[in-house]
Design an enzyme around this catalytic site. Structure first.
Site, PDB file in Angstrom:
ATOM      1  N   LYS A   1       2.654  10.279   8.522  1.00 38.69           N
ATOM      2  CA  LYS A   1       2.124   9.649   9.990  1.00 38.69           C
ATOM      3  C   LYS A   1       3.191  10.453  10.934  1.00 38.69           C
ATOM      4  O   LYS A   1       2.974  11.680  11.436  1.00 38.69           O
ATOM      5  CB  LYS A   1       2.571   8.360   9.850  1.00 38.69           C
TER       6      LYS A   1
ATOM      7  N   TYR B   1       0.750  -1.309  -0.067  1.00 40.02           N
ATOM      8  CA  TYR B   1       0.005  -0.092  -0.097  1.00 40.02           C
ATOM      9  C   TYR B   1       0.934   1.204  -0.106  1.00 40.02           C
ATOM     10  O   TYR B   1       1.772   1.429   0.942  1.00 40.02           O
ATOM     11  CB  TYR B   1      -0.830   0.082   1.120  1.00 40.02           C
TER      12      TYR B   1
ATOM     13  N   ASP C   1       9.349   3.459   0.945  1.00 40.06           N
ATOM     14  CA  ASP C   1       8.147   4.074   1.342  1.00 40.06           C
ATOM     15  C   ASP C   1       8.063   3.609   3.085  1.00 40.06           C
ATOM     16  O   ASP C   1       7.840   2.761   3.672  1.00 40.06           O
ATOM     17  CB  ASP C   1       6.941   3.217   0.872  1.00 40.06           C
TER      18      ASP C   1
HETATM   19  C1  PLP Z   1       3.018   2.327   3.747  1.00 39.00           C
HETATM   20  C2  PLP Z   1       2.138   3.605   3.506  1.00 39.00           C
HETATM   21  N1  PLP Z   1       2.478   4.317   2.465  1.00 39.00           N
HETATM   22  C3  PLP Z   1       1.571   5.308   2.352  1.00 39.00           C
HETATM   23  C4  PLP Z   1       0.444   5.585   2.923  1.00 39.00           C
HETATM   24  C5  PLP Z   1      -0.296   6.589   2.570  1.00 39.00           C
HETATM   25  O1  PLP Z   1      -0.429   7.788   3.626  1.00 39.00           O
HETATM   26  P1  PLP Z   1      -1.465   8.755   3.943  1.00 39.00           P
HETATM   27  O2  PLP Z   1      -2.712   7.891   4.500  1.00 39.00           O
HETATM   28  O3  PLP Z   1      -0.775   9.906   4.759  1.00 39.00           O
HETATM   29  O4  PLP Z   1      -1.835   9.327   2.706  1.00 39.00           O
HETATM   30  C6  PLP Z   1       0.009   4.693   4.124  1.00 39.00           C
HETATM   31  C7  PLP Z   1      -1.151   5.013   4.871  1.00 39.00           C
HETATM   32  O5  PLP Z   1      -1.428   4.042   5.766  1.00 39.00           O
HETATM   33  C8  PLP Z   1       0.999   3.559   4.344  1.00 39.00           C
HETATM   34  O6  PLP Z   1       0.663   2.571   5.204  1.00 39.00           O
END
Ligand code: PLP
Length: 444
Positions: free
Chosen positions: A274, A151, A246
């Protein structure tokens, strides 16, 4: 619409009225894809530390903590203090950099191994979108290789092969949201996680088109196998593409240096969200000056200029919360040891309960992450996860929610520094009840 809230007959009725109103106003009654099923859904009234208190008068140990943003738990006094001060100094500016935002930038560049410069964003999703754009512009190739089951947020380029119900015909990605352009689908390739040979096969064949590999160093609750991330870096160097970590979840969670420190692998670019915003809207992409400088707004006439722009990018109100959070993490030498040890105890005791009831499940995770998986062997990629009996997972999780433990069915759980002995004890008691019910066939 919300009369019930203004003049409640009882907290329980009031909560039902609010949930009904949410069902009328929001698709599915909740803002987002992850949600509790309606029979156990609650309306949070407030939160403190590791606890969420609902409108109906119940409380829950929170194992999502702002989807991982709140590593200090809800309402940490240092974060509240920083927010209260910043709110009087300005919550958002535009076209100029606030002092607090600059201090956060300095802290991130110091802490993140791959960082020489950074751009701020509003979310983790934006961070991965900009990282892909920067990579495409720098390498001058169009395709991005991602992993099945990963994700990376909510934008079109991230919306493929996220949680497919059948595995892909690698490297062809599967669309997962209506409305995402077909053309974009063709620009994303997909490989099985933790499978370096598969990645190498794809690179050998298509490297002239691939700008970057983007990877979650911990994909959901699956940790990268030894050598996998280092292997990706080696392959990227060999085939002239960029490696993007990521770190939206792992950043400042696996340790102060995130996944780069934990796995001892440095990518070209890394994405954050986050924790660096302390629960407010903030993200970042970090990397070498050579790549990040493509986003220099003063040079937008250059053909390789990369647009990065947003109303609340690096907003001082979010930077203040993030900086206060990082200060607590950095200045408390034993912070990560304590958090990780307590999480280890939790995982060990949860496993002991599962085993005591002879339930064929494994408590997975490391650091401050955990989850329950009903499939053996423990999955190392999405194909393994597909074999899991999702109904059993959901039944166990719903029992936990009913007994005051906030877990979203199937979602990875995170502990915070606010989860102390009492919260763990409450969790173990609820798990004991849930496992007893599973073992006796009440939950199936
Ligand atoms: C690994 C990862 N990347 C990107 C995101 C996306 O972040 P946001 O919800 O702040 O857009 C998330 C969100 O849970 C995530 O877990």
């Amino acid at each position: 619409v919300l009369q019930g809230a203004e003049n409640p007959a009882s907290p329980e009725t009031s909560q039902t009225d609010l949930l009904d109103a949410a069902d009328r106003l929001l698709p599915g009654g909740v803002s987002g894809r992850s949600q509790l099923p309606r029979p156990v859904r609650f309306m949070p009234a407030r939160a403190e530390g590791a606890w969420i208190y609902d409108v109906g008068g119940r409380r829950y140990v929170d194992y999502h903590a702002g989807a991982g943003a709140l590593i200090l738990g809800h309402g940490h006094p240092e974060v509240i203090n920083a927010l209260s001060q910043q709110v009087h100094k300005g919550v958002v500016f535009f076209g100029v950099t606030a002092d607090v935002t600059l201090r956060l930038a300095e802290e991130l560049v110091k802490a993140v191994p791959c960082a020489e410069k950074l751009v701020f964003t509003s979310t983790g999703s934006e961070a991965t979108a900009y990282a892909m754009r920067l990579a495409r512009a720098f390498v001058r190739r169009e395709k991005i290789l991602k992993f099945e089951g990963a994700y990376h947020g909510n934008h079109d380029s991230a919306l493929v092969s996220q949680a497919p119900r059948t595995i892909a015909n690698y490297p062809y990605a599967r669309a997962e949201s209506a409305g995402a352009p077909e053309a974009l689908l063709r620009s994303i390739l997909v490989a099985p996680y933790n499978d370096l040979d598969a990645v190498e096969r794809i690179l050998r064949e298509s490297h002239r088109e691939i700008a970057a590999i983007i990877v979650e160093p911990v994909q959901r609750a699956i940790f990268a196998a030894p050598g996998f991330l280092a292997g990706l870096r080696r392959l990227c160097d060999q085939y002239g593409c960029l490696l993007i970590f990521d770190e939206v979840v792992t950043g400042f969670r696996l340790g102060y240096g995130g996944a780069q420190e934990y796995f001892n692998v440095v990518p070209h670019l890394a994405c954050y969200g986050k924790i660096i915003g302390g629960g407010l809207a903030l993200g970042a992409v970090t990397g070498p000056a050579e790549i990040l400088s493509l986003a220099n707004g003063a040079e937008q006439m250059r053909p390789d200029y990369v647009l990065v722009n947003g109303t609340v990018h690096g907003a001082p109100i979010a930077a203040a919360a993030g900086l206060a959070t990082l200060k607590v993490l950095r200045s408390d030498a034993g912070f990560y040891d304590r958090l990780n040890n307590r999480s280890r105890v939790l995982r060990r005791e949860l496993q002991r309960i599962v085993d005591a009831y002879a339930i064929d499940a494994t408590i997975v995770g490391d650091s401050s992450m955990w989850n329950v998986t009903f499939v053996k062997p423990v999955p190392t990629n999405h194909a393994g996860m597909l074999k899991e009996d999702k109904k059993r997972v959901a039944a166990l999780d719903l029992h936990l929610v009913k007994h005051g433990i906030y877990v979203l069915p199937g979602n990875r759980r995170l502990t915070t520094s606010a989860h102390g002995d009492h919260e763990i004890e409450v969790t173990l008691r609820a798990m004991d009840g849930a496992c007893r019910a599973v073992a006796s066939g009440v939950l199936s």
